[in-house]
Write an enzyme that holds these catalytic residues in place. Structure first.
Site, PDB file in Angstrom:
ATOM      1  N   GLU A 117      -5.272  -7.741   8.780  1.00  0.00           N
ATOM      2  CA  GLU A 117      -3.844  -8.021   8.794  1.00  0.00           C
ATOM      3  C   GLU A 117      -3.329  -8.166  10.232  1.00  0.00           C
ATOM      4  O   GLU A 117      -2.125  -8.290  10.452  1.00  0.00           O
ATOM      5  CB  GLU A 117      -3.057  -6.920   8.085  1.00  0.00           C
ATOM      6  CG  GLU A 117      -3.153  -5.549   8.723  1.00  0.00           C
ATOM      7  CD  GLU A 117      -2.221  -4.533   8.075  1.00  0.00           C
ATOM      8  OE1 GLU A 117      -1.030  -4.518   8.459  1.00  0.00           O
ATOM      9  OE2 GLU A 117      -2.675  -3.768   7.214  1.00  0.00           O
ATOM     10  N   CYS A 151      -3.720  -3.420   4.208  1.00  0.00           N
ATOM     11  CA  CYS A 151      -5.009  -2.738   4.346  1.00  0.00           C
ATOM     12  C   CYS A 151      -6.009  -3.082   3.248  1.00  0.00           C
ATOM     13  O   CYS A 151      -7.125  -2.572   3.248  1.00  0.00           O
ATOM     14  CB  CYS A 151      -4.784  -1.222   4.375  1.00  0.00           C
ATOM     15  SG  CYS A 151      -3.681  -0.684   5.698  1.00  0.00           S
ATOM     16  N   HIS A 286      -8.608   5.117   1.056  1.00  0.00           N
ATOM     17  CA  HIS A 286      -7.936   4.533   2.214  1.00  0.00           C
ATOM     18  C   HIS A 286      -7.125   5.651   2.862  1.00  0.00           C
ATOM     19  O   HIS A 286      -6.399   6.378   2.188  1.00  0.00           O
ATOM     20  CB  HIS A 286      -7.013   3.395   1.787  1.00  0.00           C
ATOM     21  CG  HIS A 286      -6.064   2.971   2.856  1.00  0.00           C
ATOM     22  ND1 HIS A 286      -6.498   2.490   4.072  1.00  0.00           N
ATOM     23  CD2 HIS A 286      -4.704   2.983   2.919  1.00  0.00           C
ATOM     24  CE1 HIS A 286      -5.443   2.210   4.831  1.00  0.00           C
ATOM     25  NE2 HIS A 286      -4.352   2.498   4.149  1.00  0.00           N
TER      26      HIS A 286
END
Length: 541
Positions: A117, A151, A286
């Site tokens: 990103e 993400c 994550h």
């Protein structure tokens, strides 16, 4: 072929997949065995910056209460990049290091996917920059491109690669997946949740980390919890409370879908039992910050507790939690009583299944797309092949906006010396020592470098002001941005023998080349000592 069973040998399968004389798409249902087996992660490489700021010192510098970052967020150190590193240099570094460490030639890669990103060009992909590493091999037949959604992009890239190997499009070569980002925030409460790094993963059949087929629970929904609408800035717009709610609600939804799918599989096998957290040997997430991960594991236990009303309470797992039997998941995102109770109840599970995964996150911070894969690598850096063999690992990937998937990986049973699992763990064994070898930078210097990045972000006709001398050996770095915004890079010497040329294996220790899954590929010879470094660019070359 229709209506009768067909027995395919392993050799027949490889020949079909490699293009002789049938492709998997033409094989009937009874020939399912010819599809590539145990597709997954064969090798991993992790890159993080050579410098960090201490979070305890940052607390003092920011004039916040002691423990706000170190205890409240669970973060010890935060890696960061100066103006001489960008997303292209991070990915160049991690790709070439993976190729060199495994003695792979670039012509055995048939697909290259990038998840990021960190956007420095609205048109040109990071993948096309990485193709300069392939020039010496002459291999331009490489599918794949960049994938972006906060993400989650690295996971989408990984799924694309796995799906390619399992499809009729596969030509017998490896896929390579790169997840990389530079996570930076404006001055304020969010800044200590930054970080930077990249993870590269080699994908193919007969992998030591095999994806369990059909076991993905995905949830996607629209929300403005974290986004980057200002193309002139590296900084995101963040709604912190909404972001936490989106993360936890996505975890709930993904876990429900995953459990339903595996329960359906088990029913076909004659078992009617329900999947619970106990069925994961490891669970990685994550990790925006470590404390959220601990809360997330507790939330999986809450899901088990609520969804199984008739669950046997006699094993002691849910002792003292009876008062929460009637709570609704959607009402508990910020319920402190529920949070504390289930974090306490799941403490042993956290120690057994998740804490080891937070090594890189705790020491380097949030890397965005590679975050969850840095957590996965952390597990394999701290356990032996014998301890890992046969284990099921749950993986939860989340990207704001938002997109999330919970899936599972099964570790091979083969933990013998020189097995693929042995080689994978050996390649990650130095992770902690590499973290310990970084250079600590004062909060004042950190703030100065962040200010420099902000002022020079996306400038043309610019030469980075920071020195590349302190970068790790073998690190690619930005040398200049010309007046047309074309970026030029060079590589730090890998060792004292001298600089390295792009795309060339230069290893004094590597002895064995790993061939492509369906055919042997020639090894690229080592470059002679004293060869000059080759700069690569993101434009003309």
């Amino acid at each position: 072929m229709k209506g009768r069973s067909v027995d395919f040998s392993a050799t027949d399968c490889i020949l079909m997949i490699a293009g002789f004389p049938k492709m998997p798409g033409s094989v009937p249902a009874s020939g399912e065995a010819c599809w590539p087996k145990d597709v997954g992660i064969i090798s991993m490489e992790v890159y993080f910056p050579s410098q960090y700021v201490d979070q305890a010192e940052l607390e003092q510098f920011d004039h916040v209460d002691a423990g706000k970052y170190t205890i409240g967020l669970g973060q010890a150190k935060m890696g960061f990049c100066s103006d001489c590193e960008d997303i292209n240099s991070l990915c160049l570094t991690v790709v070439q290091r993976l190729m060199e460490r495994n003695c792979l030639s670039y012509d055995c890669i048939g697909r290259l996917e990038v998840g990021t990103e960190t956007i420095i060009d609205k048109s040109k992909s990071v993948k096309t920059v990485l193709m300069q590493l392939f020039e010496e091999s002459g291999n331009t037949d490489v599918e794949g491109i960049d994938t972006t959604n906060a993400c989650y992009g690295g996971t989408a890239a990984l799924f694309n690669a796995v799906n390619w190997v399992e499809s009729s499009s596969w030509d017998g070569r490896y896929a390579l997946v790169v997840a990389g980002d530079i996570a930076v925030y404006a001055t304020g409460n969010a800044r200590p949740t930054g970080g930077a790094g990249a993870v590269a993963m080699l994908i193919g059949p007969n992998a030591p980390l095999a994806f369990e087929r059909g076991l993905r629970g995905t949830h996607m929904q629209h929300a403005y919890d974290f986004y980057k609408p200002d193309m002139a800035s590296e900084y995101p717009v963040v709604d912190g409370k909404l972001s936490i709610q989106c993360y936890l609600s996505a975890l709930d939804q993904c876990y429900t879908v995953f459990r339903n799918k595996i329960h359906a599989q088990w029913q076909k096998e004659g078992s009617d039992r329900h999947f619970t957290l106990k069925d994961f040997d490891f669970m990685v997430f994550h990790s925006p910050y470590c404390k959220l991960v601990q809360k997330s594991l507790a939330r999986l236990m809450l899901n088990d507790f609520i969804s199984n009303l008739n669950m046997n309470m006699e094993d002691g797992t849910f002792n003292g939690l009876e008062a929460f039997r009637d709570v609704k998941l959607k009402d508990t995102y910020f319920d402190r009583d529920v949070e504390r109770a289930f974090m306490k109840a799941s403490a042993e599970f956290f120690e057994q299944k998740t804490r080891s995964s937070l090594l890189l996150s705790n020491q380097n911070g949030n890397m965005y797309t590679p975050s969850v894969y840095g957590c996965l690598a952390s597990v394999f850096a701290q356990y032996t092949p014998q301890q890992l063999a046969g284990k099921r690992i749950g993986v939860f990937s989340y990207g704001s906006g938002f997109a999330a998937t919970l899936y599972s990986i099964r570790v091979t049973q083969d933990a013998t010396p020189d097995s693929s699992l042995d080689k994978l763990t050996a390649s990650l064994f130095d992770l902690k020592s590499r973290l310990d070898s970084r250079r600590k930078v004062s909060p004042e210097k950190f703030a100065e470098i962040m200010s420099l990045r902000q002022k020079t972000h996306h400038l043309a006709d610019y030469t980075p002001q920071s020195s590349a001398d302190d970068l790790f050996p073998g690190t690619w770095y930005l040398t200049r941005v010309d007046d047309k915004h074309r970026r030029h890079y060079a590589r730090q010497p890998l060792n004292e023998d001298g600089p390295l040329e792009a795309g060339i294996i230069h290893s004094n220790t590597a002895q064995e080349h790993i061939p492509s899954p369906a055919k042997k590929m020639p090894r690229i010879p080592a470059v002679a000592k004293g060869a000059e470094a080759v700069s690569v660019t993101n434009g003309d070359h």
